[in-house]
Motif scaffolding. Structure first.
Motif, PDB file in Angstrom:
ATOM      1  N   PRO A   1      38.367  40.889  37.256  1.00 18.83           N
ATOM      2  CA  PRO A   1      37.250  41.664  36.708  1.00 18.83           C
ATOM      3  C   PRO A   1      36.726  42.669  37.727  1.00 18.83           C
ATOM      4  CG  PRO A   1      37.012  39.356  36.128  1.00 18.83           C
ATOM      5  CD  PRO A   1      38.169  39.438  37.086  1.00 18.83           C
ATOM      6  N   GLY A   2      36.624  43.923  37.317  1.00 17.42           N
ATOM      7  CA  GLY A   2      36.160  44.974  38.203  1.00 17.42           C
ATOM      8  C   GLY A   2      37.229  45.556  39.094  1.00 17.42           C
TER       9      GLY A   2
ATOM     10  N   ASP B   1      50.608  34.629  36.309  1.00 13.79           N
ATOM     11  CA  ASP B   1      49.802  35.499  35.458  1.00 13.79           C
ATOM     12  C   ASP B   1      48.329  35.266  35.746  1.00 13.79           C
ATOM     13  OD1 ASP B   1      48.935  33.232  33.943  1.00 13.79           O
ATOM     14  OD2 ASP B   1      50.693  33.384  32.683  1.00 13.79           O
ATOM     15  N   ALA B   2      47.496  36.084  35.118  1.00 16.89           N
ATOM     16  CA  ALA B   2      46.062  36.052  35.408  1.00 16.89           C
ATOM     17  C   ALA B   2      45.384  34.792  34.900  1.00 16.89           C
ATOM     18  CB  ALA B   2      45.384  37.285  34.811  1.00 16.89           C
TER      19      ALA B   2
ATOM     20  N   PRO C   1      44.648  34.558  39.857  1.00 16.66           N
ATOM     21  CA  PRO C   1      44.085  34.086  38.589  1.00 16.66           C
ATOM     22  C   PRO C   1      42.600  34.392  38.468  1.00 16.66           C
ATOM     23  CG  PRO C   1      44.466  32.242  40.073  1.00 16.66           C
ATOM     24  CD  PRO C   1      45.012  33.455  40.761  1.00 16.66           C
ATOM     25  N   ARG C   2      42.174  34.624  37.236  1.00 15.49           N
ATOM     26  CA  ARG C   2      40.766  34.854  36.964  1.00 15.49           C
ATOM     27  C   ARG C   2      40.041  33.523  36.839  1.00 15.49           C
ATOM     28  NH1 ARG C   2      42.663  38.480  32.037  1.00 15.49           N
ATOM     29  NH2 ARG C   2      43.194  40.424  33.102  1.00 15.49           N
TER      30      ARG C   2
ATOM     31  N   HIS D   1      46.383  37.408  46.055  1.00 14.55           N
ATOM     32  CA  HIS D   1      46.276  36.211  46.864  1.00 14.55           C
ATOM     33  C   HIS D   1      46.471  35.000  45.982  1.00 14.55           C
ATOM     34  CE1 HIS D   1      42.272  36.715  45.109  1.00 14.55           C
ATOM     35  NE2 HIS D   1      42.143  35.407  45.210  1.00 14.55           N
ATOM     36  N   SER D   2      46.724  33.872  46.598  1.00 10.71           N
ATOM     37  CA  SER D   2      46.948  32.643  45.856  1.00 10.71           C
ATOM     38  C   SER D   2      45.964  31.582  46.310  1.00 10.71           C
ATOM     39  CB  SER D   2      48.391  32.143  46.079  1.00 10.71           C
ATOM     40  OG  SER D   2      48.569  30.854  45.541  1.00 10.71           O
ATOM     41  N   ARG D   3      45.525  30.774  45.388  1.00 12.16           N
ATOM     42  CA  ARG D   3      44.625  29.670  45.733  1.00 12.16           C
ATOM     43  C   ARG D   3      45.378  28.465  46.259  1.00 12.16           C
ATOM     44  NH1 ARG D   3      41.097  29.952  40.125  1.00 12.16           N
ATOM     45  NH2 ARG D   3      40.066  31.944  40.523  1.00 12.16           N
ATOM     46  N   THR D   4      46.689  28.517  46.215  1.00  8.18           N
ATOM     47  CA  THR D   4      47.485  27.363  46.608  1.00  8.18           C
ATOM     48  C   THR D   4      47.919  27.416  48.073  1.00  8.18           C
ATOM     49  OG1 THR D   4      49.545  28.435  45.928  1.00  8.18           O
ATOM     50  CG2 THR D   4      48.363  27.157  44.264  1.00  8.18           C
ATOM     51  N   GLY D   5      47.594  28.496  48.778  1.00  5.72           N
ATOM     52  CA  GLY D   5      48.057  28.655  50.144  1.00  5.72           C
ATOM     53  C   GLY D   5      49.283  29.515  50.246  1.00  5.72           C
TER      54      GLY D   5
END
Length: 363
Positions: free
Chosen positions: A203-204, A123-124, A333-334, A322-326
């Motif tokens: 956002p946006g 989720d966000a 996520p925001r 996209h994911s920040r975990t690779g």
């Protein structure tokens, strides 16, 4: 702003073949898709949980190295290969969840997941581990669908009555049925479709996502289908209207995936871990059929995963997520801090601590 419905590469009009094409009627009597853990494998899970506790590692920092599974890791690699190159799902049975606290069970699922792939946000707000519980739609018929990630892991903690019943269907078998009965509808899968982000855009960002529903690489079909999000995106005037051909396709897919011949009903029990490849398998929770006055309990822990060796897919398949975990897919996520859980009904997890003492019980 007027959106134009474009096209992606057309799907070849020939049946899919291989182990990912299966019929539930054929598998219902077969034990091949169930993996029963031996006492030695259960001891490895206990030992891995004790290792995490001894190190005091926070849940989201636990890696496969922190959760050592000397021999079970090999079986999990085999399960990962089955997800990607076989029938697309595996049911692991016999995890003694009654022995563990909720926090310990979450660490267990997270640790096993690390051996299978890279978790991605659900989720966000960036939650990586979700809780699925009894909801107000428990008696409603649910359309077979896929989640917004490569793979899904569901660990059953509680299930009474018919609440643990999950229906699976082969995406490739559904494709073949459409090809056999209404081949002209296959072109709809190659068009741009719009999925409602349900308020979880950055956002946006646009409140919908423009993606294809299917991609085919040789005999390997990758399907992305969530009728609820496809139809709720119609609330935006900029999104092109679904035509009669699209709705006929969705009706045929739902009917075929839910048919007695193709669907496989699995009654999840506490301790069952269902692993499935979202590209290969459609899933749905069966509506509750029990007496509504009876007390029901239903609780699953959920992970969304990118396999360590994922299939090749065009970037447009996941849109701009996209994911920040690779990993890939999931919900971006925001950059915000949320002191309260997400909207009611969304999978979420409260902050989890490293579990306390784990007290084995005699088997």
């Amino acid at each position: 702003m007027n959106m134009v419905r474009g096209k992606f590469p057309e799907l070849p009009r020939r049946p899919c073949t291989g182990p990912a094409v299966w019929r539930g009627r054929d598998l219902s009597a077969s034990p091949a898709w169930a993996l029963h853990l031996s006492p030695a494998r259960l001891d490895e899970l206990d030992a891995a949980l004790r290792t995490v506790r001894a190190r005091g590692t926070p849940l989201l920092k636990v890696t496969a190295d922190h959760f050592p599974l000397p021999t079970l890791a090999g079986e999990l690699r085999g399960a990962a290969d089955e997800l990607e190159n076989g029938r697309g799902f595996v049911l692991v049975r016999g995890i003694p969840v009654e022995r563990y606290s909720e926090e310990a069970a979450a660490v267990l699922l997270w640790g096993v997941g690390q051996h299978l792939g890279i978790p991605v946000s659900q989720d966000a707000t960036g939650h990586m581990l979700g809780h699925l519980r009894e909801g107000p739609d428990a008696r409603a018929a649910l359309s077979p669908r896929t989640e917004a990630a490569d793979a899904l892991a569901l660990l059953c903690l509680e299930a009474t009555g018919s609440r643990g019943r999950t229906t699976l269907a082969s995406s490739a078998a559904v494709h073949n049925a459409v090809l056999a009965h209404r081949p002209e509808l296959l072109d709809c899968l190659s068009r741009t479709h719009f999925l409602d982000r349900r308020g979880e855009q950055l956002p946006g960002g646009l409140p919908w996502q423009a993606v294809p529903l299917a991609h085919r690489d040789g005999d390997r079909l990758s399907l992305r289908y969530d009728r609820g999000r496809l139809e709720s995106a119609q609330r935006y005037p900029e999104v092109p209207r679904l035509g009669s051909a699209e709705r006929e396709l969705f009706d045929l897919m739902d009917e075929t995936a839910s048919s007695p011949e193709l669907r496989l009903d699995i009654d999840l029990a506490p301790g069952d871990l269902l692993l499935l490849n979202n590209h290969s398998v459609l899933h749905a929770r069966a509506p509750r059929e029990d007496d509504p006055d009876r007390e029901h309990s239903f609780h699953l822990l959920q992970l969304w995963l990118t396999p360590h060796q994922p299939r090749s897919l065009p970037p447009v398949f996941w849109g701009d997520e996209h994911s920040r975990t690779g990993g890939r897919g999931g919900v971006a996520p925001r950059d915000v801090i949320t002191p309260h859980p997400p909207t009611k009904g969304k999978p979420h997890v409260r902050p989890l601590r490293t579990p306390g003492a784990i007290r084995p019980v005699p088997r």
